[in-house]
Motif scaffolding. Structure first.
Motif, PDB file in Angstrom:
ATOM      1  N   ASN A   1       2.929  -1.178   4.268  1.00  5.95           N
ATOM      2  CA  ASN A   1       2.624   0.203   3.912  1.00  5.95           C
ATOM      3  C   ASN A   1       3.928   0.907   3.553  1.00  5.95           C
ATOM      4  O   ASN A   1       4.934   0.731   4.248  1.00  5.95           O
ATOM      5  CB  ASN A   1       1.981   0.944   5.092  1.00  5.95           C
ATOM      6  CG  ASN A   1       0.730   0.267   5.585  1.00  5.95           C
ATOM      7  OD1 ASN A   1      -0.186   0.007   4.819  1.00  5.95           O
ATOM      8  ND2 ASN A   1       0.696  -0.028   6.879  1.00  5.95           N
TER       9      ASN A   1
ATOM     10  N   THR B   1      -3.476  -5.666   3.349  1.00  4.59           N
ATOM     11  CA  THR B   1      -2.151  -5.367   2.811  1.00  4.59           C
ATOM     12  C   THR B   1      -1.071  -6.024   3.658  1.00  4.59           C
ATOM     13  O   THR B   1      -1.281  -6.333   4.829  1.00  4.59           O
ATOM     14  CB  THR B   1      -1.916  -3.849   2.767  1.00  4.59           C
ATOM     15  OG1 THR B   1      -1.985  -3.321   4.094  1.00  4.59           O
ATOM     16  CG2 THR B   1      -2.956  -3.156   1.904  1.00  4.59           C
TER      17      THR B   1
ATOM     18  N   HIS C   1       0.835  -1.191   0.000  1.00  5.90           N
ATOM     19  CA  HIS C   1       0.000   0.000   0.000  1.00  5.90           C
ATOM     20  C   HIS C   1       0.873   1.247   0.000  1.00  5.90           C
ATOM     21  O   HIS C   1       1.665   1.456   0.926  1.00  5.90           O
ATOM     22  CB  HIS C   1      -0.882  -0.028   1.254  1.00  5.90           C
ATOM     23  CG  HIS C   1      -2.088   0.832   1.187  1.00  5.90           C
ATOM     24  ND1 HIS C   1      -2.902   1.060   2.278  1.00  5.90           N
ATOM     25  CD2 HIS C   1      -2.658   1.520   0.169  1.00  5.90           C
ATOM     26  CE1 HIS C   1      -3.905   1.837   1.938  1.00  5.90           C
ATOM     27  NE2 HIS C   1      -3.775   2.143   0.658  1.00  5.90           N
TER      28      HIS C   1
ATOM     29  N   ALA D   1      -2.888   4.717  -2.526  1.00  7.36           N
ATOM     30  CA  ALA D   1      -4.049   5.314  -1.882  1.00  7.36           C
ATOM     31  C   ALA D   1      -4.465   6.556  -2.662  1.00  7.36           C
ATOM     32  O   ALA D   1      -3.690   7.116  -3.437  1.00  7.36           O
ATOM     33  CB  ALA D   1      -3.716   5.682  -0.446  1.00  7.36           C
TER      34      ALA D   1
ATOM     35  N   MET E   1      -0.402  -0.865  -4.705  1.00  2.00           N
ATOM     36  CA  MET E   1      -1.652  -0.091  -4.746  1.00  2.00           C
ATOM     37  C   MET E   1      -1.479   1.281  -4.118  1.00  2.00           C
ATOM     38  O   MET E   1      -1.099   1.414  -2.960  1.00  2.00           O
ATOM     39  CB  MET E   1      -2.744  -0.860  -3.995  1.00  2.00           C
ATOM     40  CG  MET E   1      -4.085  -0.132  -3.900  1.00  2.00           C
ATOM     41  SD  MET E   1      -5.313  -1.091  -2.958  1.00  2.00           S
ATOM     42  CE  MET E   1      -4.589  -1.018  -1.306  1.00  2.00           C
TER      43      MET E   1
ATOM     44  N   THR F   1      -9.107   2.614  -0.374  1.00  2.00           N
ATOM     45  CA  THR F   1      -8.123   1.536  -0.483  1.00  2.00           C
ATOM     46  C   THR F   1      -7.816   0.896   0.872  1.00  2.00           C
ATOM     47  O   THR F   1      -7.238  -0.196   0.927  1.00  2.00           O
ATOM     48  CB  THR F   1      -6.797   2.058  -1.082  1.00  2.00           C
ATOM     49  OG1 THR F   1      -6.294   3.121  -0.244  1.00  2.00           O
ATOM     50  CG2 THR F   1      -7.000   2.571  -2.494  1.00  2.00           C
ATOM     51  N   ASN F   2      -8.207   1.553   1.953  1.00  2.00           N
ATOM     52  CA  ASN F   2      -7.856   1.072   3.290  1.00  2.00           C
ATOM     53  C   ASN F   2      -8.779  -0.034   3.800  1.00  2.00           C
ATOM     54  O   ASN F   2      -8.756  -0.369   4.984  1.00  2.00           O
ATOM     55  CB  ASN F   2      -7.830   2.231   4.296  1.00  2.00           C
ATOM     56  CG  ASN F   2      -7.009   1.917   5.527  1.00  2.00           C
ATOM     57  OD1 ASN F   2      -6.136   1.060   5.512  1.00  2.00           O
ATOM     58  ND2 ASN F   2      -7.297   2.612   6.621  1.00  2.00           N
TER      59      ASN F   2
ATOM     60  N   VAL G   1      -3.445   4.051   8.087  1.00  2.00           N
ATOM     61  CA  VAL G   1      -3.342   2.748   7.414  1.00  2.00           C
ATOM     62  C   VAL G   1      -2.520   1.752   8.231  1.00  2.00           C
ATOM     63  O   VAL G   1      -2.504   0.559   7.931  1.00  2.00           O
ATOM     64  CB  VAL G   1      -2.739   2.874   5.992  1.00  2.00           C
ATOM     65  CG1 VAL G   1      -3.584   3.793   5.125  1.00  2.00           C
ATOM     66  CG2 VAL G   1      -1.290   3.360   6.050  1.00  2.00           C
TER      67      VAL G   1
END
Length: 430
Positions: A147, A144, A32, A130, A128, A139-140, A174
């Motif tokens: 981060n 994942t 992420h 955000a 990916m 997206t959260n 996140v």
């Protein structure tokens, strides 16, 4: 991934869409990318590195696009086919009617479309980006494994807050219990928030140290693209690198990507997420040559349209998506460095500029404009894409006629940069 009990309305609505399609995001390894600037370049480098290291298929979800919508949904460094995008959009329209699914905005729809495309293409690993913020971003809700925080600065103040600490808190949302995060070298206020959030969650947080990148230089021969050279000296990915993406800010992005890859490739982490490298790829001492070579190739080949990109050598034309104050300052510094090199010496700096309201204050805009010999404004607010392209072409033609020996820079909202590319193509066809 934000706990379901804390989801906001947007996140609940997006989950309705994912649920209707039997959760295409599940059973995938997702990295992420969260931050204000640098998500595209950092993510592109990581995605390309994973490809070079033998991952069968790597997805890269990015925003916004420059030339066409499918650039947002990449598989193995290529946008998905337009026909694939249309097919998925039609399926979403049908499912939305049949299941009475809620309205979700443009970015959220593109994220759902990406997950459907990645399932259809059997993509196991996704990098990916955000959208706005982090904690409250659609997206959260996707599980994942890591981060990656790029630089955090002022942007979307109406939604994220008026201080760096407020914005960092929104993005730090996140971080989950026991997770792993890697961060760029942040401003002190942002770094404190990230550290405190990670500590409270019992999460691991590793920062890129700018001292790990040395001997940086920009080289540019007439008729060729400029290239960035630097040395990275952290761990087993240490070595000399050459890059197509240029600018001092890219040192931060590449450094962050390199640290992220080194953490991702640790045997204990790979075992934890159930992921294996291709045979012959290893970070063990004395066996890391193949991984190092893959990383060098990823840095050398990493490319995204509209990131300090030279699209013409005669005349010299750069396009750059500088979309906030930090990005504008970085662009000015990069242009100053370019003017020291022989292909640009003696040339006037000419700006073609368009940006949505609220991105730069009047004082920030004036500071930016003062760095140029002439500025040509392009209207982008509430304007259709095709109109922006036409207006940009007209502005480029006027600028070139007025300053035939200029170095032209099209900057601002990424959507307008396609107009500069269209003007260059039209000149090449004459």
């Amino acid at each position: 991934m934000r706990p379901e009990k804390d989801w906001n309305t947007l996140q609940k609505d997006v989950n309705c869409w994912l649920e209707a399609f039997d959760h295409p995001e599940k059973d995938r390894i997702v990295l992420h990318l969260v931050g204000t600037n640098g998500k595209g370049s950092t993510g592109r480098t990581i995605a390309l590195a994973l490809e070079k290291m033998g991952v069968e298929k790597v997805g890269h979800f990015i925003s916004p696009h420059v030339h066409h919508y499918e650039e947002r949904i990449m598989v193995q460094s290529q946008p998905i086919a337009h026909e694939t995008s249309v097919k998925i959009q039609e399926a979403m329209e049908k499912k939305g009617r049949e299941c009475h699914l809620p309205y979700i905005p443009y970015f959220a729809r593109s994220m759902v479309e990406a997950m459907l495309a990645y399932r259809e293409a059997n993509v196991p690993v996704i990098v990916m980006e955000a959208g706005i913020g982090g904690r409250d971003d659609c997206t959260n809700i996707v599980p994942t494994v890591m981060n990656v925080f790029t630089t955090i600065d002022f942007d979307h103040r109406d939604r994220l807050g008026n201080t760096i600490a407020d914005i960092a808190e929104a993005k730090a949302g996140v971080i989950q219990e026991g997770s792993l995060s890697v961060s760029a070298n942040q401003q002190p206020e942002a770094a404190v928030v990230l550290r405190e959030t990670a500590a409270a969650k019992g999460a691991s947080l590793v920062f890129y140290d700018s001292n790990d990148v040395t001997n940086a230089s920009l080289k540019w021969e007439a008729g060729d693209r400029p290239k960035l050279h630097f040395h990275f000296s952290r761990g087993l990915l240490s070595g000399d690198y050459e890059a197509r993406l240029i600018g001092e800010h890219q040192l931060q992005n590449f450094g962050t990507a390199l640290v992220a890859m080194e953490e991702f490739l640790q045997p204990t982490f790979l075992e934890k997420i159930g992921f294996s490298l291709r045979k012959g790829m290893s970070l063990q001492e004395g066996k890391q040559q193949a991984v190092q070579q893959a990383m060098r190739e990823a840095v050398q080949e990493a490319y995204l349209p509209g990131r300090m990109e030279m699209i013409s050598a005669y005349p010299i034309v750069f396009i750059d998506g500088a979309h906030n104050h930090q990005a504008a300052q970085v662009l000015m510094k990069n242009l100053k460095d370019l003017l020291e090199l022989s292909p640009a010496k003696g040339k006037e700096l000419i700006l073609l500029f368009g940006m949505h309201d609220g991105k730069l204050s009047e004082a920030e805009q004036q500071e930016f404009f003062d760095a140029f010999a002439a500025v040509y404004r392009v209207h982008v607010q509430d304007t259709d894409d095709w109109e922006v392209v036409k207006e940009m072409c007209d502005a480029m033609e006027r600028a070139y006629r007025d300053h035939p020996n200029g170095l032209f820079v099209a900057a601002g909202s990424l959507y307008l940069l396609d107009g500069a590319s269209a003007w260059v193509k039209s000149r090449e066809q004459q």
